[in-house]
Scaffold this active site. Structure first.
Site: not given
Ligand code: COA
Length: 166
Positions: A17, A41, A91, A129
């Site tokens: 991140h 989640k 990634r 994560s």
């Molecule tokens: N390096 C390491 N890990 C990474 C990474 C990076 N550069 N980029 C992403 N990841 C990992 C994260 O650690 C996470 O791992 P996990 O699933 O094992 O916990 C996974 O990839 C993806 O997670 P993250 O990037 O945190 O995104 P998310 O899918 O959890 O979050 C939101 C998505 C929160 C952005 C999305 O649900 C959202 O926008 N919510 C708000 C409500 C909304 O507007 N919804 C409509 C969306 S269209």
């Protein structure tokens, strides 16, 4: 001032991140790391714990980076913050379909806000994560995946979890 939002669950924030954040900081004047709510989640850390870890990690970027929690529609938050872009990391090919769907949906909801993808260094490709949490729970070495502060908080969380299960 060009502002971007970097949303995610950050459970916890990892070097992957941070890599994405640093690439975004080369382009934007300010990046707000936003602990957003993914309805699919159930995070290990509370909102406060995740914010605290992010805040600690981004201190070194001064006024260029901030951390906030937001529970609601991301594009509404981005508009409120006068952000012009959403930052996400890509990634591997496996990230693409999910990211494409989110980016297109966010564009449909807010055509004025662009999603920009950054590819983190290939050494972070395998990192996420959940895998870091799993390794910590199994007492593995997580020092090359998360900063020292996050490592400390993660270890104490693991100890608390163990105590509560006894
Ligand atoms: N390096 C390491 N890990 C990474 C990474 C990076 N550069 N980029 C992403 N990841 C990992 C994260 O650690 C996470 O791992 P996990 O699933 O094992 O916990 C996974 O990839 C993806 O997670 P993250 O990037 O945190 O995104 P998310 O899918 O959890 O979050 C939101 C998505 C929160 C952005 C999305 O649900 C959202 O926008 N919510 C708000 C409500 C909304 O507007 N919804 C409509 C969306 S269209």
């Amino acid at each position: 001032m060009k502002i971007a939002i970097y949303p995610g669950t950050f459970d916890p924030i990892t070097y992957g991140h941070i890599d994405v954040l640093e690439r975004a900081l080369e382009i934007f004047d300010k990046v707000i790391v936003t602990i957003a709510h993914n309805t699919a989640k159930e995070p290990l850390f509370t909102d406060e714990e995740r914010i605290d870890m992010v805040k600690h990690v981004i201190k070194k970027y001064g006024k260029h980076a901030d951390a906030e929690y937001f529970n609601g529609l991301l594009v509404n938050y981005a508009r409120k913050k006068k952000a012009i872009a959403l930052v996400r990391g890509l990634r591997a090919v496996s990230d693409f379909e999910y990211e494409l769907q989110m980016a297109l949906m966010n564009r449909k909801l807010a055509n004025d806000i662009t999603t920009i993808f950054f590819m983190p260094h290939e050494k972070h490709t395998y990192l996420n994560s959940s895998i870091v949490r799993e390794i910590a729970l199994l007492d593995g070495d997580i020092s090359s995946f998360v900063p020292a502060y996050v490592q400390k908080i993660l270890k104490s969380k693991v100890q608390k979890l163990r105590k509560s299960k006894k």
